[in-house]
Structure formats: structure tokens, C-alpha cells
Design an enzyme around this catalytic site. Structure first.
Site, PDB file in Angstrom:
ATOM      1  N   SER A 114       0.827  -1.207   0.000  1.00  0.00           N
ATOM      2  CA  SER A 114       0.000   0.000   0.000  1.00  0.00           C
ATOM      3  C   SER A 114       0.863   1.259   0.000  1.00  0.00           C
ATOM      4  CB  SER A 114      -0.884   0.039   1.248  1.00  0.00           C
ATOM      5  OG  SER A 114      -1.834  -0.975   1.222  1.00  0.00           O
ATOM      6  N   HIS A 135       0.245  -1.158  -7.288  1.00  0.00           N
ATOM      7  CA  HIS A 135      -0.665  -0.898  -6.171  1.00  0.00           C
ATOM      8  C   HIS A 135      -2.109  -0.864  -6.656  1.00  0.00           C
ATOM      9  CE1 HIS A 135      -2.704   1.968  -3.252  1.00  0.00           C
ATOM     10  NE2 HIS A 135      -2.645   0.785  -2.687  1.00  0.00           N
ATOM     11  N   GLU A 147      -1.647   1.600  -9.611  1.00  0.00           N
ATOM     12  CA  GLU A 147      -0.421   2.403  -9.713  1.00  0.00           C
ATOM     13  C   GLU A 147       0.747   1.451 -10.004  1.00  0.00           C
ATOM     14  OE1 GLU A 147      -1.041   6.083  -6.654  1.00  0.00           O
ATOM     15  OE2 GLU A 147      -0.785   4.130  -5.732  1.00  0.00           O
ATOM     16  N   ASN A 186      -2.448   6.928  -1.957  1.00  0.00           N
ATOM     17  CA  ASN A 186      -2.480   6.847  -0.496  1.00  0.00           C
ATOM     18  C   ASN A 186      -1.794   8.046   0.153  1.00  0.00           C
ATOM     19  OD1 ASN A 186      -4.013   4.694   0.394  1.00  0.00           O
ATOM     20  ND2 ASN A 186      -2.421   3.201  -0.122  1.00  0.00           N
TER      21      ASN A 186
HETATM   22  N1  LIG Z   1      -6.780  -4.059   1.879  1.00  0.00           N
HETATM   23  C1  LIG Z   1      -6.648  -3.084   1.007  1.00  0.00           C
HETATM   24  O1  LIG Z   1      -7.546  -2.260   0.794  1.00  0.00           O
HETATM   25  C2  LIG Z   1      -5.349  -2.960   0.233  1.00  0.00           C
HETATM   26  C3  LIG Z   1      -5.343  -2.151  -0.920  1.00  0.00           C
HETATM   27  C4  LIG Z   1      -4.150  -2.075  -1.664  1.00  0.00           C
HETATM   28  C5  LIG Z   1      -3.011  -2.744  -1.242  1.00  0.00           C
HETATM   29  N2  LIG Z   1      -3.061  -3.517  -0.088  1.00  0.00           N
HETATM   30  C6  LIG Z   1      -1.843  -4.210   0.290  1.00  0.00           C
HETATM   31  O2  LIG Z   1      -1.940  -5.551  -0.192  1.00  0.00           O
HETATM   32  C7  LIG Z   1      -1.238  -6.435   0.700  1.00  0.00           C
HETATM   33  C8  LIG Z   1      -2.202  -7.493   1.199  1.00  0.00           C
HETATM   34  O3  LIG Z   1      -3.270  -6.860   1.861  1.00  0.00           O
HETATM   35  P1  LIG Z   1      -4.633  -7.635   2.161  1.00  0.00           P
HETATM   36  O4  LIG Z   1      -5.608  -6.584   2.568  1.00  0.00           O
HETATM   37  O5  LIG Z   1      -4.971  -8.536   1.047  1.00  0.00           O
HETATM   38  O6  LIG Z   1      -4.208  -8.492   3.433  1.00  0.00           O
HETATM   39  P2  LIG Z   1      -4.835  -9.873   3.975  1.00  0.00           P
HETATM   40  O7  LIG Z   1      -4.462  -9.942   5.403  1.00  0.00           O
HETATM   41  O8  LIG Z   1      -6.268  -9.981   3.581  1.00  0.00           O
HETATM   42  O9  LIG Z   1      -4.032 -10.983   3.154  1.00  0.00           O
HETATM   43  C9  LIG Z   1      -2.685 -11.249   3.342  1.00  0.00           C
HETATM   44  C10 LIG Z   1      -2.466 -12.718   3.071  1.00  0.00           C
HETATM   45  O10 LIG Z   1      -1.061 -12.972   3.086  1.00  0.00           O
HETATM   46  C11 LIG Z   1      -0.879 -14.255   3.670  1.00  0.00           C
HETATM   47  N3  LIG Z   1       0.504 -14.389   4.105  1.00  0.00           N
HETATM   48  C12 LIG Z   1       1.102 -13.858   5.201  1.00  0.00           C
HETATM   49  N4  LIG Z   1       2.407 -14.209   5.225  1.00  0.00           N
HETATM   50  C13 LIG Z   1       2.636 -14.952   4.120  1.00  0.00           C
HETATM   51  C14 LIG Z   1       3.784 -15.592   3.587  1.00  0.00           C
HETATM   52  N5  LIG Z   1       4.970 -15.532   4.184  1.00  0.00           N
HETATM   53  N6  LIG Z   1       3.656 -16.283   2.434  1.00  0.00           N
HETATM   54  C15 LIG Z   1       2.456 -16.377   1.807  1.00  0.00           C
HETATM   55  N7  LIG Z   1       1.340 -15.774   2.266  1.00  0.00           N
HETATM   56  C16 LIG Z   1       1.423 -15.072   3.404  1.00  0.00           C
HETATM   57  C17 LIG Z   1      -1.901 -14.296   4.782  1.00  0.00           C
HETATM   58  O11 LIG Z   1      -2.148 -15.621   5.197  1.00  0.00           O
HETATM   59  C18 LIG Z   1      -3.098 -13.636   4.114  1.00  0.00           C
HETATM   60  O12 LIG Z   1      -3.943 -14.571   3.475  1.00  0.00           O
HETATM   61  C19 LIG Z   1      -0.661  -5.563   1.804  1.00  0.00           C
HETATM   62  O13 LIG Z   1       0.658  -5.184   1.473  1.00  0.00           O
HETATM   63  C20 LIG Z   1      -1.588  -4.348   1.780  1.00  0.00           C
HETATM   64  O14 LIG Z   1      -0.982  -3.189   2.319  1.00  0.00           O
HETATM   65  C21 LIG Z   1      -4.209  -3.636   0.628  1.00  0.00           C
END
Ligand SMILES: NC(=O)c1ccc[n+]([C@@H]2O[C@H](COP(=O)([O-])OP(=O)(O)OC[C@H]3O[C@@H](n4cnc5c(N)ncnc54)[C@H](O)[C@@H]3O)[C@@H](O)[C@H]2O)c1
Length: 273
Positions: A114, A135, A147, A186
Site C-alpha cells: 500500500s 498498487h 499504480e 495513499n
Molecule cells: N486491503 C486493502 O484495501 C489494500 C489495498 C491495496 C493494497 N493492499 C496491500 O496488499 C497487501 C495485502 O493486503 P490484504 O488486505 O490482502 O491483506 P490480507 O491480510 O487480507 O491478506 C494477506 C495474506 O497474506 C498471507 N501471508 C502472510 N504471510 C505470508 C507468507 N509468508 N507467504 C504467503 N502468504 C502469506 C496471509 O495468510 C493472508 O492470506 C498488503 O501489502 C496491503 O498493504 C491492501
């Protein structure tokens, strides 16, 4: 715009990862998806299928998604790897170091962080010319913007291919040329959000002070996080997901807002053709 069928690996099957996998599968690519938590991996295809049905998209796209508990197997044949694990710099650095040992030399490596600069995530890699950021926004299958962030090392060819991949999948990629924390979206959003928090702090007893403050020329310029925000988090008031943040969220209110946002984004997608 057409794009040759590619092999995509999505690492992390959470909120973002399963949605990103869905978009690439619907665009006709073969997608392997990996997660270290079995329950998250095992439910990925069911979540994708439910989304496809809900959106009226081709449900058979889910058949192009292959879950695997083995990271090496997930990335070994991939043309493109996108990581969507937790927002944790050491975790992402460690993961990319491992991915680099298994992926083919020309495979493009992307992080869906993010806000963490891509430079920091990728600085330890042997070949940084193929590493970049993408992103996405939640939900990935409805919000068009992605992005695409390059670093000082990223090759123009890697950026161009990634832009084309996302465009062909129906996204609206924008090339972010400055790898700053928060990129563009962001960074702006959280500057505004900090201002909103500052306004909430003023509401209540010190109305006069609040009025005076609204006419002062400077916006909030504190260097660190708001103490009000710190207190909310310390008290477990984490927002929507915990039932209370800046305001209480009943289960009904949560469901109503979720439905409203989805409805709005679906209409926007139809309007965009
Ligand atoms: N939620 C949002 O709105 C959003 C938007 C854009 C970007 N992001 C970014 O995307 C990324 C994921 O966010 P999310 O909201 O999907 O989180 P989430 O918690 O829903 O999913 C993360 C996943 O990663 C898995 N995980 C953790 N460690 C791991 C590893 N070592 N190997 C494989 N899998 C692993 C977890 O089990 C989980 O299923 C983050 O970097 C977040 O900042 C989130």
C-alpha cells in the site's frame, strides 16, 4: 487491447490477492496462487467463484486458478509474480529473496504494497531491473486504478510489459515515476485523512477554538500520528473490522455499507462500459 496468455503467480490469497488472481484469470491468464495459511489458500477459489457469479462474469475463469501451498512451485514457471502478503517490510524482503531463487531470470516481480517504497522492498535482490510495484485498490475486480511504480533500477521494458498486462486485463494502470511512501493515491488520501482526524479532535467543548482554527491559514502539520488515533488503536477501536473506530459499526451498518459500496462500484463499472 490483446495480450498473449501469461503465467501469473499471486503470493498471498487474502483480500487483495484472491481478487487480483480473479482479474488475471478472467483476462485469460493461467494463475497460480500461494498462501502460507492453509485456510486462506483453500478458500481462495470459492471466494473467486462467488465474486465472478455476483458480478455476472464468466464463472469458468476460476478453473484457470491453481492454488498451491508450495511457494517454489507457484513461481517456478511464472512470467509475472505479484505479492500481496501482509504490509510488513521484513516479510516482503524475505519473501522476494526466496522468490528470486525460484523464479526464472526474466520473470517480473511486483509488490502490491500500500505504502512501502518499492526501493526498500527490492533493494536486496540480485536483479532489481525486473522488480516494481503494482498498487491495486480494494476490491481489485471493481476499482480500475493500478499504480505501477518503478525504482531507479527498474527497466523500462518491465514497466511497459506490466502496464500492458494490466491494461489488457481491463485495468487503468498509471505509471508512478517517484517511489515515495504512499505513492500518489495513499499519500493524498492519508494527508486528507489526517486533516479529517484533526477536525474530529476539535468537535465538542472547544467549539470557539475550532472556529478560530478553521480560519487559520495553515492546515494540520504535526509530524507524527495523531494522539487521538493512537488512543483509539490502543483501546482496540480499529474501525469497521472491530465494530468501532471513529464511530460504532453495528453488524447491520457494516453489511449495509458494504452492499452500498459494492452497488456503487458495480454501477460505475457498467457506466464505464
Ligand atoms: N486491503 C486493502 O484495501 C489494500 C489495498 C491495496 C493494497 N493492499 C496491500 O496488499 C497487501 C495485502 O493486503 P490484504 O488486505 O490482502 O491483506 P490480507 O491480510 O487480507 O491478506 C494477506 C495474506 O497474506 C498471507 N501471508 C502472510 N504471510 C505470508 C507468507 N509468508 N507467504 C504467503 N502468504 C502469506 C496471509 O495468510 C493472508 O492470506 C498488503 O501489502 C496491503 O498493504 C491492501
Amino acid at each position: 487491447m490483446r495480450m498473449a496468455k501469461a503465467r501469473i503467480a499471486v503470493i498471498g490469497a487474502g483480500l487483495m490477492g484472491h481478487g487480483i488472481a480473479q482479474v488475471f484469470a478472467l483476462a485469460g491468464h493461467d494463475v497460480s496462487i500461494h498462501d502460507s495459511v492453509a485456510a486462506n489458500l483453500d478458500s481462495a477459489k470459492a471466494r473467486i467463484l462467488a465474486n465472478l457469479k455476483d458480478l455476472g462474469d464468466d464463472p469458468s475463469a476460476v478453473e484457470r486458478v491453481q492454488p498451491t501451498a508450495d511457494l517454489a512451485a507457484a513461481v517456478r514457471e511464472a512470467d509475472y509474480v505479484v505479492e500481496a502478503v501482509l504490509e510488513d517490510l521484513p516479510l516482503k524482503q524475505k519473501l522476494f529473496a526466496e522468490i528470486e531463487t525460484h523464479a526464472r531470470p526474466r520473470t517480473i516481480l511486483a509488490s502490491n504494497t500500500s505504502v512501502i517504497p518499492i526501493t526498500k522492498i527490492m533493494e536486496g535482490l540480485r536483479d532489481r531491473s525486473r522488480a516494481l510495484g503494482t498498487h491495486w485498490w480494494n476490491p481489485p475486480y471493481l476499482v480500475p486504478l493500478v499504480e505501477v511504480i518503478g525504482t531507479q533500477w527498474t527497466s523500462p521494458a518491465a514497466i511497459d510489459w506490466t502496464m500492458a498486462l494490466h491494461k489488457a486485463a481491463g485495468k487503468m494502470p498509471v505509471h508512478v515515476k517517484k517511489d515515495v511512501p504512499g505513492f500518489v493515491g495513499n499519500r493524498l488520501q492519508h494527508a486528507l485523512w489526517r486533516e479529517a482526524i484533526a477536525l474530529v479532535e476539535l468537535v465538542g467543548t472547544d467549539l470557539t477554538l475550532a472556529i478560530h482554527q478553521t480560519v487559520l491559514p495553515d492546515i494540520e502539520n504535526r509530524r507524527g500520528p495523531s494522539p487521538y488515533l493512537e488512543a483509539l488503536v490502543a483501546n482496540g477501536k480499529l474501525g469497521f473490522k472491530s465494530g468501532e473506530g471513529f464511530r460504532p459499526w453495528s453488524a447491520d451498518a457494516q453489511a449495509a455499507l458494504r452492499a452500498k459500496v459494492l452497488q456503487h462500484l458495480k454501477k460505475a463499472r457498467i457506466a464505464d462500459g
